[in-house]
Design a protein around this motif. Structure first.
Motif, short mmCIF file in Angstrom:
data_model
loop_
_atom_site.label_atom_id
_atom_site.label_comp_id
_atom_site.label_asym_id
_atom_site.label_seq_id
_atom_site.Cartn_x
_atom_site.Cartn_y
_atom_site.Cartn_z
N GLN A 62 64.77 -5.44 -2.91
CA GLN A 62 66.18 -5.17 -3.18
C GLN A 62 66.85 -6.35 -3.88
OE1 GLN A 62 67.76 -2.23 -2.81
NE2 GLN A 62 65.69 -1.52 -2.33
N LYS A 63 66.51 -7.58 -3.49
CA LYS A 63 67.06 -8.75 -4.17
C LYS A 63 66.64 -8.77 -5.63
CE LYS A 63 67.60 -11.89 -0.24
NZ LYS A 63 67.14 -13.13 0.39
N GLU A 64 65.38 -8.42 -5.87
CA GLU A 64 64.88 -8.39 -7.25
C GLU A 64 65.59 -7.29 -8.05
OE1 GLU A 64 60.71 -7.52 -9.62
OE2 GLU A 64 60.62 -8.27 -7.57
N ALA A 65 65.76 -6.13 -7.42
CA ALA A 65 66.46 -5.03 -8.09
C ALA A 65 67.90 -5.42 -8.39
CB ALA A 65 66.42 -3.77 -7.23
N LEU A 66 68.56 -6.09 -7.44
CA LEU A 66 69.94 -6.54 -7.65
C LEU A 66 70.01 -7.56 -8.79
CD1 LEU A 66 72.87 -6.48 -6.69
CD2 LEU A 66 72.30 -8.32 -5.10
N ALA A 67 69.04 -8.46 -8.83
CA ALA A 67 69.01 -9.45 -9.92
C ALA A 67 68.83 -8.74 -11.26
CB ALA A 67 67.89 -10.46 -9.69
N ASN A 68 67.96 -7.72 -11.29
CA ASN A 68 67.74 -6.96 -12.53
C ASN A 68 69.01 -6.22 -12.95
OD1 ASN A 68 65.08 -7.78 -12.81
ND2 ASN A 68 64.25 -5.99 -11.78
N VAL A 69 69.69 -5.65 -11.98
CA VAL A 69 70.94 -4.93 -12.29
C VAL A 69 71.98 -5.90 -12.83
CG1 VAL A 69 72.87 -3.70 -11.22
CG2 VAL A 69 70.53 -3.01 -10.71
N LYS A 70 72.09 -7.06 -12.21
CA LYS A 70 73.05 -8.07 -12.70
C LYS A 70 72.70 -8.49 -14.13
CE LYS A 70 74.51 -10.12 -8.32
NZ LYS A 70 74.49 -11.32 -7.48
N LYS A 71 71.41 -8.67 -14.38
CA LYS A 71 70.97 -9.06 -15.72
C LYS A 71 71.30 -7.97 -16.73
CE LYS A 71 66.82 -10.30 -18.31
NZ LYS A 71 65.37 -10.40 -18.27
#
Length: 161
Positions: A62-71
């Motif tokens: 989820q942290k990785e997905a959130l980072a991808n969404v922010k990017k």
């Protein structure tokens, strides 16, 4: 107290029978239940550890997905800014081109009207000159009358413009 050998054997045999009965009907099932309980607790501990590992993996995912969404959101914002800037430049350029075209059209119109006015003025001056010459010839007046007549016709020309 005297030691009686027969009583000792009866006590030993009674104790053996009691031990056998306790082991068979009380301790055996009790130990089986204790073993099942130990296995259940061991399975629950293993399940809890597996759940904790799964939760940690899910949190990392989820942290990785959130980072991808922010990017992606940052990239979308930057792209929108670039597009807006490019569109603003295009609009300004089109406006400048349109203003230049309108200015050129206006200058052409002005030049055309100027040429028409000059042609009309030439025609008017020519006809006025002929009219003045005709009147001068008709009247055959002296120089002072001729000056007055020219001044009068110039006033008429000035009034017409």
């Amino acid at each position: 107290m005297k030691f009686v050998f027969g009583d000792a054997i009866i006590a030993i045999v009674g104790f053996g029978i009691l031990y056998f009965l306790l082991h068979r009907y009380a301790l055996g099932p009790l130990m089986g239940m204790m073993e099942k309980r130990r296995e259940l607790i061991t399975n629950q501990i293993e399940s809890a550890q597996k759940d904790r590992q799964d939760a940690a993996a899910f949190i990392a995912e989820q942290k990785e997905a959130l980072a991808n969404v922010k990017k992606e959101a940052f990239e979308i914002v930057e792209s929108a800014k670039a597009n807006a800037s490019r569109q603003a430049e295009e609009i300004i350029e089109k406006s400048r081109a349109e203003a230049d075209r309108i200015k050129a059209d206006a200058l052409r119109d002005i030049e055309s009207e100027k040429n028409k006015a000059i042609a009309a003025l030439h025609a008017e001056v020519g006809s006025l000159s002929v009219a003045i010459a005709a009147k001068i010839i008709e009247k055959q007046v002296d120089e002072q009358s001729q000056q007055a007549l020219v001044a009068e016709y110039l006033k008429e020309v000035g009034g017409v413009q």
